[in-house]
Enzyme design. Structure first.
Site, short mmCIF file in Angstrom:
data_model
loop_
_atom_site.label_atom_id
_atom_site.label_comp_id
_atom_site.label_asym_id
_atom_site.label_seq_id
_atom_site.Cartn_x
_atom_site.Cartn_y
_atom_site.Cartn_z
N ASP A 18 60.51 6.78 -24.70
CA ASP A 18 59.21 6.41 -24.30
C ASP A 18 58.39 5.29 -25.49
O ASP A 18 58.07 6.36 -26.07
CB ASP A 18 58.77 7.36 -23.15
CG ASP A 18 57.78 6.48 -22.62
OD1 ASP A 18 58.13 5.00 -22.61
OD2 ASP A 18 56.80 6.93 -21.74
N ASN A 66 63.70 1.47 -13.55
CA ASN A 66 63.27 0.44 -14.94
C ASN A 66 64.11 -1.51 -14.62
O ASN A 66 63.68 -2.20 -14.56
CB ASN A 66 64.22 -0.13 -16.20
CG ASN A 66 63.51 1.72 -17.08
OD1 ASN A 66 64.40 2.05 -17.69
ND2 ASN A 66 62.39 1.89 -16.74
C1 FPP Z 1 60.33 2.54 -22.82
O1 FPP Z 1 59.70 1.68 -23.38
C2 FPP Z 1 61.96 2.48 -23.22
C3 FPP Z 1 62.68 1.70 -22.75
C4 FPP Z 1 62.74 1.33 -20.84
C5 FPP Z 1 64.15 1.40 -23.34
C6 FPP Z 1 64.36 1.83 -24.55
C7 FPP Z 1 65.71 1.90 -25.11
C8 FPP Z 1 66.15 1.83 -25.74
C9 FPP Z 1 65.58 2.46 -26.87
C10 FPP Z 1 67.55 0.88 -26.52
C11 FPP Z 1 68.82 1.93 -26.16
C12 FPP Z 1 69.77 1.23 -26.93
C13 FPP Z 1 70.85 1.94 -26.90
C14 FPP Z 1 71.73 1.06 -28.12
C15 FPP Z 1 71.46 3.28 -26.28
P1 FPP Z 1 58.76 1.11 -22.28
O2 FPP Z 1 58.89 -0.13 -22.15
O3 FPP Z 1 58.94 1.98 -20.94
O4 FPP Z 1 57.93 1.63 -23.18
P2 FPP Z 1 55.75 1.91 -22.73
O5 FPP Z 1 55.67 3.20 -21.97
O6 FPP Z 1 54.86 2.20 -23.89
O7 FPP Z 1 55.06 1.16 -21.92
#
Ligand code: FPP
Length: 244
Positions: A18, A66
């Protein structure tokens, strides 16, 4: 500072990655930049986990919830996942690739790419990397309940034979052992519908670091913290010490 004990590496590490959006915002960048950097960390952490001898690494890449994000962000994330599934990393590190989640909601192109990756790494014998994609625990448990009900209805299973093991077997994680350590980055103190059944006795590690800042040293810190804990699985401390 405590050293990493290579003889007590957790067999299964799960990660809630996250903080990509907040990392980008803090730097005045678009959210996408956070996801791009986040993917670079996934690759680095995958390689290091394989090197450390972790047997299973499960990462929460995209939750059922999501799907409710703005369409453009969903598309960007899916495209990033699609273009960054690099078999070379898995092959170089002897990693077997698996996916858990509701595949029916993914596009045909992504499903095909994921299946290719699963097929091309199926014979690898090192770490298994499990990517949770369009995954939520409640979805998974509901599905398992339906399957079990169908089997009972069809006379293949008796209601009195439904036990822990039977439920575990019907989850998408199947025969994968439960996580020993769950790491969540980004400062939130919750597990957000991730591996709820499987985490009954998992050790939790929360860090304020945003996922794009989580590096090899951060992973070592989490494992060292885990190695300081006594896992009792409901027993007393004395019982556990005597068993050791
Ligand atoms: C949370 O950050 C992260 C996600 C919703 C996506 C995580 C996915 C990846 C890092 C890619 C994975 C890829 C592979 C190939 C396995 P957020 O956007 O919710 O952050 P925030 O809470 O700060 O808004």
């Amino acid at each position: 500072m405590q050293q990493l004990d290579y003889n007590r590496i957790p067999a299964h590490v799960a990660m809630i990655m996250d903080g990509n959006g907040r990392w980008a915002k803090a730097k005045g960048l678009p959210r996408t930049a956070g996801h791009v950097e986040g993917i670079a960390r996934v690759k680095q952490i995958t390689e290091e986990s394989a090197r450390l001898g972790i047997k299973y690494l499960t990462v929460y890449a995209f939750s059922t919830e999501n799907w409710n994000r703005p369409m453009q962000e969903v598309e960007t994330l899916m495209n990033l996942i699609l273009t960054n599934l690099e078999e070379e990393i898995f092959i170089k590190n002897n990693v077997r690739f698996r996916v858990i989640g509701d595949m029916s909601r993914l596009s045909e192109t992504i499903r095909k790419r994921l299946q290719d990756c699963i097929d091309h790494t199926a014979a690898n014998t090192g770490m298994t990397m499990v990517v949770a994609l369009s995954y939520s625990s409640r979805w998974e448990i509901t599905n398992a309940a339906r399957q079990i009900a169908d089997e009972v209805k069809a006379g293949k299973l008796k209601a009195e034979d439904i036990d822990d093991e039977c439920i575990s077997r019907h989850l998408t994680t199947g025969l994968i052992p439960d996580p020993d350590l769950l790491i969540r980055t980004g400062g939130e103190l919750r597990i957000s519908n991730f591996l709820l059944w499987q985490c009954a006795y998992t050790e939790f590690y929360f860090t304020d670091e945003f996922w794009p800042d989580f590096n090899v040293e951060s992973l070592h810190r989490a494992i060292i913290d885990y190695q300081q804990r006594q896992r009792r699985f409901g027993k007393t401390g004395e019982q556990v010490t005597n068993e050791e």
